[in-house]
Design an enzyme around this catalytic site. Structure first.
Site, short mmCIF file in Angstrom:
data_model
loop_
_atom_site.label_atom_id
_atom_site.label_comp_id
_atom_site.label_asym_id
_atom_site.label_seq_id
_atom_site.Cartn_x
_atom_site.Cartn_y
_atom_site.Cartn_z
N ALA A 140 -2.21 0.01 3.52
CA ALA A 140 -2.53 -2.19 2.99
C ALA A 140 -3.81 -2.66 3.72
CB ALA A 140 -0.93 -2.51 3.66
N GLY B 65 0.64 2.36 3.51
CA GLY B 65 1.25 2.52 1.95
C GLY B 65 0.97 3.26 0.91
N GLU C 280 3.21 6.07 1.53
CA GLU C 280 4.57 5.38 1.12
C GLU C 280 4.53 5.81 -0.18
OE1 GLU C 280 4.79 1.68 3.49
OE2 GLU C 280 6.73 2.15 4.08
#
Ligand code: NAD
Length: 699
Positions: free
Chosen positions: A62, A103, A106
């Site tokens: 992120a 992220g 993910e």
């Protein structure tokens, strides 16, 4: 400008995430990705997608600079994008070309297949910032790798190499050749098979296996509490993985979301994010720009192979830099080199160093008993006895022998670097490099800028710090530099507290519970009480004041109780044990000293102990900042976290002070000043900032 590029390769659309330097998932990048997805998913000609990263990284994570900042209301979230990808009618293949962290992983986990380049690394490091994966990572990873492997990755935050990722089941293949070509081919095959894409959320086997182990989570909670004492995030990570096992996917995702939001707003995460930025800030020196030329360090020398010299030499060898170690006698040299060999052997025995690598490193360390041998060194670090006359003699000799461009550094912990530099004809090449014990382990390096140290010398030593795996903090010349000067302010109060009514184990417990690895008395026993005793005696002989606070410490040393190395100090130690045991004899000495000083002992509570130890420490930090001896408050935080075990989840002493509020601290210091006199006078900077309603982080 963050953007996503779309390239057609036949019926496959390749989406390349491009947001230098690490392809962080900023609002701009996510917006661009969402637009491409919306358009691409509508196009019947696109039969599959490949997601990859531009440059050497897939996605670093992120964009943490955007945390806590307002987002545009219509900005897509990573979770929404992931939902779209996983539920897409056509297959998505992640081509993981480099690091896929947080992220980034993910995003890859939501794709229907994953291919990785051999050099890729995969992980969910959110925990290191006091967070947890907030876009399904805690729900999808256990479905792919099993609960225990997922717990290990999520709780530790460590990244795994691609090959380990393959063995664990994170990726479907490691592609040795052209990754993108392989990924496109894989996407075509999946599309041609015509089956609905495999959704990670629907993989159930490994999750079900965890239900057969009822004690699994309790065991992890207990072990994690020990391994990451005081840290909240690792426990919340376990909660989320447990939710993945016990709840339906959608419910688990909700639980993860709630836990993530709680973490983002938590004090610990704010502190750890501060530390993350502080570590990057520390290398910036306003008057030494990044393009300052540095001296290439191809070889080094260390003078003195005692406690510190040996560890310092190991740092060079570990970084592949040949190093010559000079001792005054053959016996001392042999002893020093034997300790180095023993240290390496211990690391190898623990499986952390291979035999060949160990031999290579030992081979880079050369012993010598003559200064002549340092002639070729680019940097010489002096670590002889802490006595000015000896240091001056050594530096005069070094100056005569070392090549003219060589940097001459001193590891002194208390002596004046400028006075040492003054005996040489090259004071601009002299600097302090203050390592912490054990020097081969501790990450902190205080680089002490002398009045005449040149920019090139400073830049060279700061660059060298990074190269040998240290975090170099630039400090100015003063008694104790930044770390030990503040330490002194803190231990002095700890010593006063025991005369006023507390006992060493009571003070230590408060500091341990606050998050330090040990309290000031156990730390004294570990470091050796004789070190500061000798310094006190020297200062007294030089006309310094004899502060009564140290009366008990002096008496312990007079009894030969130097700490762990003599089996007793502030505490007793059973043979072979490092566990401090309170000693009635010490209590007796303390009570006697209080009586002699006319002090009526009183009960002192934990809160008061903490304030008395921490506020004067912060106050000294404020003086150091005001005197320009540290560049910024966050540098002081880095010193205390990496050199003294200040809990990182509290952000370091100066960040911690800002969270309490400087007005509160200034008021407490005024009260302490009234009670205890000049030594506890509030720092001018503390008063100024408190009056202005500001913090150290925003002067
Ligand atoms: N021990 C610590 O925790 C620590 C931490 C930071 C800095 N320091 C500083 O590091 C320096 C070394 O401390 P130490 O704890 O390693 O001491 P030490 O006594 O363990 O080692 C000093 C070594 O220097 C050698 N030596 C003395 N004079 C010499 C000379 N003229 N030529 C070559 N070798 C000589 C001695 O034989 C000895 O082996 C001191 O300045 C000390 O203040 C120590």
């Amino acid at each position: 400008m963050a953007e996503v590029q779309l390239e057609r390769r036949g019926s496959v659309a390749v989406l390349t995430l491009d947001n230098p330097p690490v392809n962080a998932l900023s609002v701009a990048l996510l917006t661009s990705l969402a637009q491409h997805l919306a358009a691409g998913l509508k196009e019947p000609a696109i039969k599959a997608f490949v997601l990859t990263g531009a440059g050497k990284i897939f996605v670093g994570g992120a964009d943490i600079r955007e945390f806590g900042k307002p987002r545009p209301p219509d900005a897509p979230t990573l979770a929404e994008i992931i939902e779209k990808i996983e539920n897409a009618r056509v297959p998505f293949v992640a081509a993981i070309n480099g690091v896929a962290a947080g992220g980034g992983l993910e995003l890859a986990l939501a794709c229907h297949a994953r291919l990785a380049a051999p050099a890729a690394r995969l992980g969910l490091p959110e925990v290191k910032l006091g967070l947890l994966p907030g876009a399904g990572g805690t729900q999808r990873l256990p479905r792919l790798v099993g609960v225990e492997a997922a717990l290990e990755m999520i709780v530790s935050g460590e990244l795994k190499p691609a090959q380990a990722g393959l063995e664990l089941g994170i990726v479907d293949a490691v592609a040795g050749g052209d990754l993108l070509t392989a990924a496109v081919a894989h996407a075509e095959t999946l599309a041609a098979a015509g089956k609905p894409p495999r959704k990670t959320r629907e993989i159930g086997g490994k999750i079900a296996a965890a239900n057969a182990k009822p004690d699994l989570f309790a065991g992890w909670r207990k072990e994690t509490a020990r391994r990451f004492r005081g840290y909240e995030a690792p426990q919340r990570c376990i909660d989320c993985v447990e939710a993945a096992v016990k709840l339906p996917f959608a419910e688990g995702l909700k639980a993860e979301r709630a836990a993530f939001l709680e973490r983002v707003g938590s004090e610990q995460s704010k502190a750890l994010r501060h530390v993350f930025f502080a570590e990057r800030e520390v290398a910036k020196i306003p008057d030494v720009p990044p393009d300052t030329p540095t001296l290439p360090i191809k070889s080094a020398a260390v003078i003195g192979c005692g406690t510190m010299g040996g560890g310092i030499a190991m740092n060079f060898a570990n970084a592949g830099i040949p190093v010559t170690v000079v001792e005054s006698t053959k016996e001392a040299l042999e002893r020093g080199l034997a300790i180095i060999a023993k240290n390496y052997a211990a690391t190898a025995a623990k499986g952390r160093l291979g035999q060949a690598e160990m031999e290579k490193r030992i081979g880079l360390i050369k012993g010598a008993s003559s200064f002549e041998e340092i002639k070729g060194a680019d940097i010489v670090i002096e670590a002889v006895f802490e006595e000015m006359e000896i240091k001056k003699e050594v530096f005069a000799k070094l100056d005569a022998i070392a090549k003219p461009e060589a940097i001459l550094a001193t590891n002194t912990s208390t002596l004046d670097v400028d006075a040492i530099a003054a005996v040489t004809k090259r004071p601009e090449k002299v600097i302090g490099t203050h390592f912490f014990s054990p020097a081969n382990v501790m990450r902190l390096l205080e680089n002490v800028r002398g009045k005449k140290s040149s920019k090139e010398t400073i830049a060279s030593v700061m660059a060298l710090s990074r190269r040998i795996g240290k975090i170099g903090v630039l400090v100015g010349v003063c008694d104790g530099f930044v770390g030990n000067r503040m330490l002194h302010a803190y231990t002095r109060q700890a010593n006063s507290l025991i005369l006023e009514g507390a006992l060493p184990h009571e003070v230590d417990k408060v500091i341990y519970d606050f998050g330090f690895p040990m309290g000031p008395f156990a730390m004294g026993d570990l470091a050796g009480l004789d070190v500061s005793w000798r310094i006190r005696k020297r200062r007294l002989a030089e006309g310094g004041d004899n502060h009564p606070a140290y009366i008990v410490g002096d008496r312990l040393c007079e009894l030969g109780r130097f700490g762990q190395k003599t089996g007793a100090g502030w505490f007793r130690y059973e043979a072979g044990s490092r566990t401090p045991v309170p000693d009635p004899l010490v209590e007796e000495l303390i009570l006697k000293a209080s009586a002699e000083l006319g002090i009526t002992r009183r009960k002192i509570g934990g809160e008061e102990i903490l304030e008395r130890c921490m506020y004067p420490l912060i106050n000294e930090g404020a003086k150091i900042l005001d005197e320009g001896l540290a560049l910024r408050a966050s540098d002081i935080d880095i010193v205390w976290i990496n050199g003294y075990g200040f809990p990182a989840y509290r952000g370091g002493p100066m960040f911690y002070a800002d969270r309490i509020g400087l007005a509160t601290i200034a008021q407490a210091m005024r009260r302490l000043h009234e009670q205890h006199g000049a030594i506890l006078r509030p720092a001018a900077l503390l008063e100024r900032l408190a009056a202005a309603g500001k913090g150290f982080g925003e002067p």
